[in-house]
Design an enzyme around this catalytic site. Structure first.
Site, PDB file in Angstrom:
ATOM      1  CD  GLU A  89      -9.071   3.065   2.025  1.00  0.00           C
ATOM      2  OE1 GLU A  89      -8.017   3.688   2.115  1.00  0.00           O
ATOM      3  OE2 GLU A  89      -9.450   2.541   0.963  1.00  0.00           O
ATOM      4  CB  CYS A 113       0.364  -7.145  -4.388  1.00  0.00           C
ATOM      5  SG  CYS A 113      -0.340  -8.741  -3.932  1.00  0.00           S
ATOM      6  CB  CYS A 330      -6.584  -1.646  -2.226  1.00  0.00           C
ATOM      7  SG  CYS A 330      -7.635  -2.985  -2.504  1.00  0.00           S
TER       8      CYS A 330
END
Ligand code: SAH
Length: 341
Positions: A89, A113, A330
């Site tokens: 993306e 994460c 994200c």
């Protein structure tokens, strides 16, 4: 064959010298690629036939394809398909100071994460330099705009793909290439210390942002496994070195997760950690995703956190929220695409 969009000006100069051409051919070719934005070899009318034939044998001019696009008022989110059908993306944000593009640097991410959608999808591979350059070229072409700022904050960890990211920065920063000023380029890292060290000695003028997200090791290690390898004390130490050597300011990103890292104690602890550093903190309202439990901090908690940092003389801003409805966090567009929802 290699993509010509992966070549820095210096690499292309070496190429021309090696095939017995003049070095300045590289500048001419760069002009075709990045100023005139040609898409076929035969448009390069000042390159002689033999040289052009050689180039056709050595390079491709292939692009990457836009396969999905979500358009909002001030944000456009793109999903690209690469030659091996990997998907990444990029997010274009329209600010009053210009157009900023958030580019991806890897297919997936290994940093793990716990709050991040990209981390759910293990790293498949590094993005090649050309695949990062082409995110910019394709979006400029699609929207007929000029991108003035680039942030390496899309899918992936830029310092886990250092050898492709640095040439990417050279190409977009080159006055003869895409010509985006170094001060308008920001690399964001979760804190891979050996690479921060390499970055310091590289001496580039681009901005450095650190994803911090916690004020102590116990919490940071829970949110960001990288902290177990590179704990806060060492991270802060290398950043102080960065500030001293470069004379530049560091940006800390801090995603506010409701009742996880957003208490008054967290804010005072953070202020103490950063006391006296030439830095500023960018507080990021969490973009909730359906797969991950964390919640966005309430507005009161965000403002209270901000006030506590301010009172402790830390430079701080709250990031404007972009495209929550557009799944702009994200990895969100990619994961929803792959799950067909
Ligand atoms: N790996 C790099 C760059 C990619 S992440 C890094 O860690 O900095 C870019 C930024 O977006 C990071 O600060 C990351 O923590 C943050 N981020 C990830 N998921 C998010 C979400 N759902 N909402 C808000 N910010 C998020």
């Amino acid at each position: 064959m290699e993509s010509i969009y992966g070549f820095t000006l210096e690499m292309l100069e070496d190429y021309f010298v090696n095939i017995g051409e003049k070095k300045f051919k590289a500048t001419q070719v760069y002009e075709w690629l990045y100023k005139k934005r040609i898409t076929s070899w035969d448009e390069m009318t000042n390159v002689k036939k033999d040289t052009l034939n050689q180039m056709k044998k050595d390079f491709t001019l292939d692009s990457i394809s836009i396969i999905a696009k979500n358009v909002g008022d001030d944000v456009v989110k793109y999903l690209f398909e690469l030659a091996d059908s990997s998907k990444v993306e990029a997010v274009l944000m329209k600010h009053d100071y210009g157009n900023s593009l958030c580019v991806s640097t890897e297919v997936g991410c290994n940093m793990g994460c716990t709050f991040c959608e990209s981390g759910r999808m293990k790293k498949v591979r590094n993005l090649k330099t050309n695949e990062m350059v082409l995110q910019i070229l394709q979006i400029e072409k699609d929207l007929k705009i000029r991108i003035s700022h680039v942030v390496l904050m899309g899918i992936g960890e830029p310092f886990d793909n250092y050898d492709n990211v640095i040439p990417f920065i050279s190409i977009i920063n080159s006055g003869k290439g895409i010509d985006i000023g170094a001060r308008h380029i920001t690399i964001s890292t979760c804190g891979i210390i050996p690479k921060i060290r390499e970055f310091i000695s590289d001496g580039r003028q681009v901005n450095l942002a650190i994803s911090l997200h916690a004020s102590n090791d116990a919490l940071r290690s829970k949110l960001m496994p990288i902290n177990k390898a590179y704990p806060l004390k060492d991270l802060i130490k290398i950043l102080k070195e960065y500030i001293e050597v470069t004379g530049r300011r560091v940006t800390f990103e801090y995603v506010l997760l409701h009742e996880v890292n957003d208490s008054y104690e967290n804010a005072t602890e953070l202020a103490k950690l950063l006391q006296g550093m030439n830095c500023y903190v960018n507080l990021i309202p969490y973009n909730e995703t359906s797969h991950i439990e964390y919640k966005k901090s309430s507005q009161e908690r965000i403002l209270a956190f901000y006030d506590t940092l301010k009172k402790n003389k830390i430079n701080v801003t709250i990031r404007r929220e972009f495209g929550a409805k557009l799944m702009a966090a994200c990895g969100q567009l990619r994961s929803s695409y792959e799950e067909g929802c």
